[in-house]
Design a protein around this motif. Structure first.
Motif, PDB file in Angstrom:
ATOM      1  N   ALA A 176       0.832  -1.205   0.000  1.00 23.96           N
ATOM      2  CA  ALA A 176       0.000   0.000   0.000  1.00 23.96           C
ATOM      3  C   ALA A 176       0.864   1.251   0.000  1.00 23.96           C
ATOM      4  O   ALA A 176       0.487   2.282  -0.572  1.00 23.96           O
ATOM      5  N   HIS A 177       2.036   1.169   0.637  1.00 23.77           N
ATOM      6  CA  HIS A 177       2.944   2.315   0.744  1.00 23.77           C
ATOM      7  C   HIS A 177       4.318   1.765   1.110  1.00 23.77           C
ATOM      8  O   HIS A 177       4.425   0.703   1.739  1.00 23.77           O
ATOM      9  N   TYR A 197       2.839   0.031   6.268  1.00 23.06           N
ATOM     10  CA  TYR A 197       1.936  -0.520   5.255  1.00 23.06           C
ATOM     11  C   TYR A 197       2.610  -1.587   4.410  1.00 23.06           C
ATOM     12  O   TYR A 197       2.035  -2.046   3.421  1.00 23.06           O
ATOM     13  N   GLN A 246       0.622  -4.699   3.889  1.00 25.50           N
ATOM     14  CA  GLN A 246      -0.730  -4.519   3.356  1.00 25.50           C
ATOM     15  C   GLN A 246      -0.624  -4.260   1.856  1.00 25.50           C
ATOM     16  O   GLN A 246       0.153  -3.415   1.416  1.00 25.50           O
ATOM     17  N   GLN A 295      -8.147  -0.657  -1.538  1.00 24.71           N
ATOM     18  CA  GLN A 295      -7.507   0.640  -1.702  1.00 24.71           C
ATOM     19  C   GLN A 295      -8.289   1.752  -1.011  1.00 24.71           C
ATOM     20  O   GLN A 295      -7.707   2.689  -0.468  1.00 24.71           O
ATOM     21  N   SER A 320      -9.688   1.952   1.712  1.00 19.85           N
ATOM     22  CA  SER A 320      -9.429   2.127   3.140  1.00 19.85           C
ATOM     23  C   SER A 320      -8.241   3.051   3.385  1.00 19.85           C
ATOM     24  O   SER A 320      -8.048   3.538   4.492  1.00 19.85           O
ATOM     25  N   TYR A 321      -7.437   3.334   2.346  1.00 21.67           N
ATOM     26  CA  TYR A 321      -6.295   4.229   2.494  1.00 21.67           C
ATOM     27  C   TYR A 321      -6.551   5.596   1.863  1.00 21.67           C
ATOM     28  O   TYR A 321      -5.662   6.443   1.832  1.00 21.67           O
ATOM     29  N   THR A 371      -5.411   8.844   3.417  1.00 21.07           N
ATOM     30  CA  THR A 371      -4.002   8.928   3.807  1.00 21.07           C
ATOM     31  C   THR A 371      -3.065   8.818   2.629  1.00 21.07           C
ATOM     32  O   THR A 371      -2.036   9.493   2.575  1.00 21.07           O
ATOM     33  N   ILE A 372      -3.423   7.984   1.657  1.00 16.90           N
ATOM     34  CA  ILE A 372      -2.514   7.678   0.547  1.00 16.90           C
ATOM     35  C   ILE A 372      -3.224   7.940  -0.777  1.00 16.90           C
ATOM     36  O   ILE A 372      -4.382   7.596  -0.958  1.00 16.90           O
ATOM     37  N   TYR A 381       1.937   9.923   0.639  1.00 22.91           N
ATOM     38  CA  TYR A 381       1.074  10.413   1.715  1.00 22.91           C
ATOM     39  C   TYR A 381       0.461  11.750   1.326  1.00 22.91           C
ATOM     40  O   TYR A 381       1.067  12.559   0.631  1.00 22.91           O
TER      41      TYR A 381
END
Length: 593
Positions: free
Chosen positions: A485-486, A491, A494, A530, A532-533, A536-537, A592
């Motif tokens: 995710a990052h 992350y 994830q 995706q 859910s982020y 933030t992202i 971010y």
């Protein structure tokens, strides 16, 4: 004093009222367009004023203007250079000093015949970025143990090896009369002489022009009392001088790849900045031609010397896109400090990861040695985005035996601390402590396996059912891959699933329920968790284009609404060398917010 009356008060020719330069030309030259008195015209080779060669000048003695034995002027006479220590870095300096883009090769051992007179230079040691050969280190003027059998030579780049000689029309006339070009051709009423001499003083051209035209160009600093102007131009560029002077009248010119450098050089000498920028764009056609990067590095240094920001940006963009290959090339160690300082802050650098970039920079600094001061080293290291170095490599860095680590321990430790914080703390915790203008936490274009789909034909595929544009269910095989995710450790475990597709015609788009305006077009679509982020992202993904069976990148395209339309050749910054044979690389870029 000549005076013309129009909307403002009667003024001398040297003054310009508050109107555009194009209109000023028209008002000033209408009387000349109808002159029937022919002024005496000088022949092109009819005037050769005696000139004195300047200290440190170089020239090539051989059969062609772009190659030959190198000679340098010192203490009133021409002399040769010993080939001891004579390498490509020295050749680059000579060729650029003569106005060529760069050097192709060196020719040691008196290949172009033995010179006469003194052997002025021996044991040359150039960095490759000097503006003249006399700036390099050497034993001392005339200090040598060589004979003329060791006279050094070079072969310079000219651009004439490019087979594609397309014409690019530049038109800044804004309604100027075509009769102005006829005025230049006829020479009627000319009152000003331009002498164009060769850098080696072996040839000279003379042109009779109109002072009122030149007064429009403030860089020339022509006044009513001026009667002549002498400029130094490489003999290679002499054939292009008439075309350039005609542009001063008409603001129209055709530029080819082979004439571009000479016209750019002339525009720089005469201070015609808008033409410099226009011709600088033509240089982009040359950029992808050289896989060794010699042309591009030379072109950037030339852009710095002439102050052409457009040319500098075009070269830097290409080198950023091909940074992976530049790092592994022999040219990496020859890059100048100011070029490195311009390259490292960019976010469009394509590299495997930030750690690789740091390693390459450390190697470059070590190879430069004492040529780079401690302050310059620190300024370059500050461009490294320690926050984005993979955490395992951050940890290993503490135990590095790198000389630079020991020399700049505080800088490295600060970078390590911030990197560990970035990996261990939620971004909301550290956001308030970060400089809003900093790029430290924004990714470049990283191509490590975990972020990239390099070959869509070999990717894992999933069978997916979806609606087409007519509302029908269609089952298709879609290439898929997953990424973290990052890049931060929070992350790392994830993942986000991605569907990557390339559509080459309307039917393929229709089968996937979308409407496409041009082809080919790529889609990179996130699935799974995706959302859910989302607070933030964000994902600023990129599509990298190369030719099949080649490595060099010629275009990078953003994804907008998950789609990346490939622009036409005419709208790309660089020429499209393979319109029907692309290779696509999908790169995921989480950042971010």
């Amino acid at each position: 004093m000549f005076c013309i009356s129009f909307s403002c008060d009667c003024v001398p020719v040297s003054a310009v009222c508050n109107i555009s330069s194009e209109r000023t030309i028209m008002y000033l030259l209408w009387p000349l367009l109808f002159l029937h008195v022919s002024a005496q015209r000088h022949t092109l080779f009819g005037y050769r004023p005696k000139q004195t060669a300047r200290e440190g000048r170089v020239r090539l003695v051989g059969d062609r203007p772009s190659s030959g034995r190198v000679e340098i002027y010192h203490d009133g006479q021409w002399g040769t250079i010993c080939d001891d220590g004579w390498d490509l870095a020295e050749a680059q300096v000579v060729c650029r000093q003569l106005g060529f883009p760069g050097a192709i090769s060196v020719t040691p051992g008196g290949q172009y015949g033995e010179g006469s007179g003194p052997i002025w230079l021996d044991d040359m040691n150039c960095k490759g970025s000097e503006s003249s050969l006399s700036e390099c280190s050497f034993k001392g003027w005339g200090v040598t143990d060589c004979s003329h059998k060791e006279d050094a030579g070079v072969i310079c780049q000219t651009g004439t090896n490019i087979t594609n000689n397309r014409q690019f029309s530049v038109d800044n006339s804004l309604g100027l009369s075509a009769d102005l070009g006829l005025l230049f051709d006829s020479g009627d009423g000319c009152d000003f002489r331009i002498n164009v001499q060769d850098l080696s003083e072996e040839a000279e051209l003379g042109f009779c022009v109109h002072s009122m035209i030149l007064m429009i160009y403030p860089g020339l600093q022509i006044t009513n009392k001026s009667r002549n102007l002498t400029v130094d131009v490489s003999q290679t560029c002499h054939p292009h001088v008439p075309t350039f002077l005609r542009y001063l009248y008409t603001r129209q010119i055709d530029v080819s790849i082979t004439s571009a450098q000479c016209l750019h050089q002339l525009a720089f000498i005469f201070g015609v900045k808008n033409l410099m920028e226009d011709v600088g764009r033509v240089f982009t056609s040359l950029i992808p031609e050289d896989n060794t990067f010699r042309t591009q590095v030379s072109m950037y240094e030339y852009g710095v010397r002439t102050g052409d920001l457009v040319l500098q940006e075009n070269v830097l963009q290409y080198l950023s896109w091909n940074c992976e290959f530049l790092i592994s090339s022999p040219l990496w160690s020859t890059i100048s400090f100011h070029m490195m300082d311009a390259l490292l802050p960019r976010s469009d650098l394509i590299v495997k990861d930030e750690a690789l970039l740091l390693e390459a920079l450390e190697r470059w600094i070590q190879e430069k040695g004492d040529d780079i001061s401690s302050e310059q080293q620190a300024s370059l290291l500050n461009h490294i985005r320690f926050l984005l170095i993979p955490v395992d490599k951050l940890y290993e860095m503490q135990f590095s035996s790198s000389v630079l680590y020991k020399s700049h321990e505080k800088l490295y430790l600060t970078g390590l601390l911030r990197g560990f914080q970035f990996n261990a703390l939620p971004f909301s915790k550290i956001r308030s402590k970060m400089d809003n203008t900093s790029y430290d936490y924004l990714p470049r274009i990283y191509t490590a396996d975990e972020w990239t789909l390099n070959d869509i034909a070999r990717a894992k595929t999933n069978y997916i059912q979806q609606h087409n544009r007519y509302g029908q269910y269609v089952g298709i095989q879609v290439p898929t891959f997953s990424t973290p995710a990052h890049p931060s450790a929070l992350y790392k475990t994830q993942t986000v699933q991605w569907q990557a597709q390339v559509f080459r015609n309307a039917q393929e788009c229709s089968n996937n329920g979308i409407s496409c305006n041009s082809f080919p077009v790529a889609r990179l679509l996130a699935s799974g968790n995706q959302n859910s982020y989302a607070r933030t992202i964000r994902y600023s993904n990129r599509l990298i284009l190369t030719c099949k069976n080649q490595n060099n990148v010629f275009h990078v395209q953003d994804f907008k609404n998950n789609m990346a339309e490939i622009p036409k050749n005419s709208s790309m910054g660089l020429p499209n060398p393979c319109p029907d044979a692309y290779s696509f690389r999908f790169v995921v870029r989480p950042e971010y917010i």
